[in-house]
Design a protein around this motif. Structure first.
Motif: not given
Lengths: 239, 412
Positions: B385-400
């Protein structure tokens, strides 16, 4: 000694397009440490762009910008962030406080990106809040403050890292005249008592007259650079 | 930058948008719940099956006629009549298989049993008196047949509880005569309710001396199985070899690849069952993992909305000295916190539902089920579950992180 030295600064938006916009067209001036300078000009004159360039928020297209003895192009990306954090303070027209966050936490925000140890944060923030006379509101949520109080909290935030220069972009633009006066008094104190360099962008002459020197920008060019003969005194706001 | 403080900031950021945060992690919660349940119940099912196999006796060896099935063509060529009486005699000879404590032939078939006007399709199970010991079943009423009755081709039968209920209802069955293929059998014993055992449902079975089944019911000379019980677990391997050489000798086989029989041990069966249940569990977990993927896309979607909404905040933070990396870390942390909280809730829900299911299986369905605490699944669930957050969070976070501070501050 000059804190800021601009040589023929140009800023072009959309340089690749058919109609590139020339926002700054060869600006040259110096600002000494401890000076209080106002930048004036009608809207669209390029004064905001100039402030962004000065505040390391935007890069000039050409020209030389020396800040604190070092050429802008020689700063790395992380160094630029560090300069914004430690040597510059920003005050915005729209305050830009974080909502659902207390005054104390808002003022502490720049420390998060500094190397100041966390144990000192609260004391530093309390001191800065005291300097703007907002101690009684320290734990209030930012949305509960009046406009003037919000701007004072924003000034405390700009102060906290003891920056060399504070950029104020229309700081009284969203305030009534009384709150505006209080804010301008605080900004003058920062300059006169604490020795901060202030660069103020405004379109109001009576606000600009708090400064020692007024730069007027028109169509991206420096139109005039005048010393203020008769500086506005504190009482004059209340008419 | 202070990690703990950033963590706190991220938690505050999520807290400020509580209902959205809760809805966002729902996908992750459901996914992890499903995975934990599948893993826990899968483990429980495996333990149940294994304990039943062990219940038959870990010293038990089954000799199966025909070639060991290898795919469909192998199954087609199996010979079903290769185990005969002389094999039984040879296996019972202590000189051939010294560690065989017991040797029991089995024949089975499905036949209609008739009592007065009632009939029932039962599993006819032909064995010796040794069956009760090997399958750990004892009659609730009456007795099992004796060795003499086996040798004497007696027409006696021990029936399962379901057979009794269907044929006799509430009335007494012991001592009554039932008809199978026109032949009368005397009911001498009735088994208690046992439920589905590993291979045979004894509730639906009628157990008769194998001699009688061979001679009078089926008219055959061969066995469907020969069960050998070794005298000790340590002697199973040597007994298997003894059985193989004895049968090859009696069948005149010199090439082991031409064997017309094969030997199954409990250890093999247990290994096979473990493999099957593990594959099933993994398969189901993989299906459940798809919902994690869906949940992850949901997280990405909401994070992107959040990044747009908070453009000004991002700009402000950058103006106050945040580097791209600071902003990236901030948003990644928010995503990872969201999903790991979802993971923790999912783990708790999964354990809760597995426990309830185990409770129902044990107390309502009377299965010898035990709740199993899937430690591996819990660690895996939290990690995934943590990995899912990191994987799917990386795109929005890099946009930010990519936002320029003035664009962001100008954003209304």
């Amino acid at each position: 000694m000059d804190l800021i030295e601009l040589k023929n600064i140009k800023k072009v938006y959309d340089p690749e397009s058919n109609e590139p916009t020339l926002a700054l067209d060869g600006i040259t001036f110096n600002i000494k440490k401890g000076e209080f300078v106002a930048i004036m000009g009608p809207s669209g004159s390029g004064k905001s762009t100039l402030l962004h360039v000065l505040g390391f928020l935007d890069l000039p297209t050409s020209g030389e910008y020396w800040f604190d003895g070092k050429l802008l192009s020689q700063y790395s990306k992380d160094e630029i962030a560090a300069v914004r954090n430690k040597k510059m303070g920003f005050i915005f027209q729209a305050f830009n406080l974080l909502s659902r966050t207390s005054v104390l936490e808002n003022v502490k925000l720049p420390l998060l990106y500094s190397d100041v140890p966390e144990s000192k944060w609260d004391k530093m923030a309390q001191d800065a809040i005291e300097a703007v006379g907002l101690t009684h509101r320290i734990n209030h949520d930012s949305s509960q403050l009046s406009g003037g109080e919000k701007q004072r909290a924003a000034i405390a935030r700009a102060l906290i890292n003891d920056p060399q220069v504070i950029f104020a972009d229309e700081p009284t633009g969203n305030l009534d005249s009384k709150s505006g006066q209080i804010v301008m008094e605080i900004i003058r104190k920062l300059n006169e008592e604490m020795g901060h360099t202030i660069i103020l962008v405004t379109h109001e002459t009576y606000t600009a007259e708090h400064a020692q020197r007024i730069l007027t920008i028109k169509d991206g060019k420096l139109e005039s650079d005048k010393k203020v003969e008769r500086r506005r005194s504190f009482g004059e706001f209340l008419k | 930058m202070k990690f703990a403080y950033t963590l706190k900031t991220a938690v505050n950021g999520l807290n400020a948008r509580k209902s959205r945060s809760v809805l966002t992690i729902l996908g992750i919660v459901i996914g992890i719940t499903a995975i934990i349940m599948v893993m826990s119940l899968g483990e429980g099912a495996q333990n149940l099956i294994l304990s039943q196999i062990q219940g038959i006796g870990s010293k038990t060896i089954a000799v199966v006629p025909g070639r060991q099935p290898n795919g469909i063509s192998g199954a087609m060529s199996t010979l079903t009549d290769s185990l005969k009486n002389n094999d039984l005699t040879a296996l019972r000879n202590k000189n051939n298989v010294p560690h065989a404590a017991n040797v029991m032939p089995i024949v089975f078939s499905s036949q209609t049993i008739i009592y007065e006007n009632n009939s029932y399709q039962a599993t006819i199970f032909g064995a010796t008196d040794f069956f009760a010991e090997i399958f750990d079943i004892n009659p609730a009423e009456g007795r099992i047949f004796t060795q003499d009755e086996v040798n004497g081709y007696s027409d006696v039968v021990v029936i399962g509880s379901k057979v009794k209920d269907e044929l006799f209802g509430a009335s007494d069955a012991l001592g009554q005569k039932i008809k199978i293929k026109g032949r009368n059998f005397k009911v001498i014993g009735i088994l208690g309710k046992k439920g589905q055992s590993t291979f045979v449902n004894f509730d639906q079975a009628a157990i008769i001396p194998y001699t009688t089944v061979q001679q009078y019911l089926l008219g055959i000379k061969y066995f469907n199985r020969i069960i050998v019980e070794a005298d000790a677990e340590a002697n199973i391997d040597s007994t298997v070899q003894d059985i193989q050489s004895t049968l090859r000798n009696s069948h005149n086989i010199t090439d082991p690849t031409k064997d017309d029989f094969y030997v199954e041990t409990q250890a093999q069966a247990m290994q096979m069952v473990s493999t099957i249940t593990n594959v099933m569990t993994l398969f189901l977990a993989a299906v459940a993992a798809i919902s994690l993927l869906v949940g992850g896309v949901g997280i990405m979607n909401i994070m992107l909305v959040s990044v747009t909404e908070r453009t000004r905040e991002i700009g402000l933070r950058k103006a106050l000295g945040a580097t791209d990396k600071d902003i990236l870390t901030h948003f990644l942390l928010e995503a990872a916190i969201l999903t790991s909280v979802g993971g923790i809730i999912g783990i708790m829900l999964g354990l809760f539902f597995s426990f309830i299911t185990s409770f129902i299986l044990t107390n309502v369905l009377n299965l010898a089920w035990s709740f199993s605490f899937p430690v591996l699944a819990i660690i895996l669930g939290l990690g995934v579950s943590t990995l899912v957050g990191l994987v799917f969070g990386i795109y929005p976070a890099s946009q930010a992180a990519k936002k320029s501070p003035i664009e962001a501050l100008r954003y209304e």
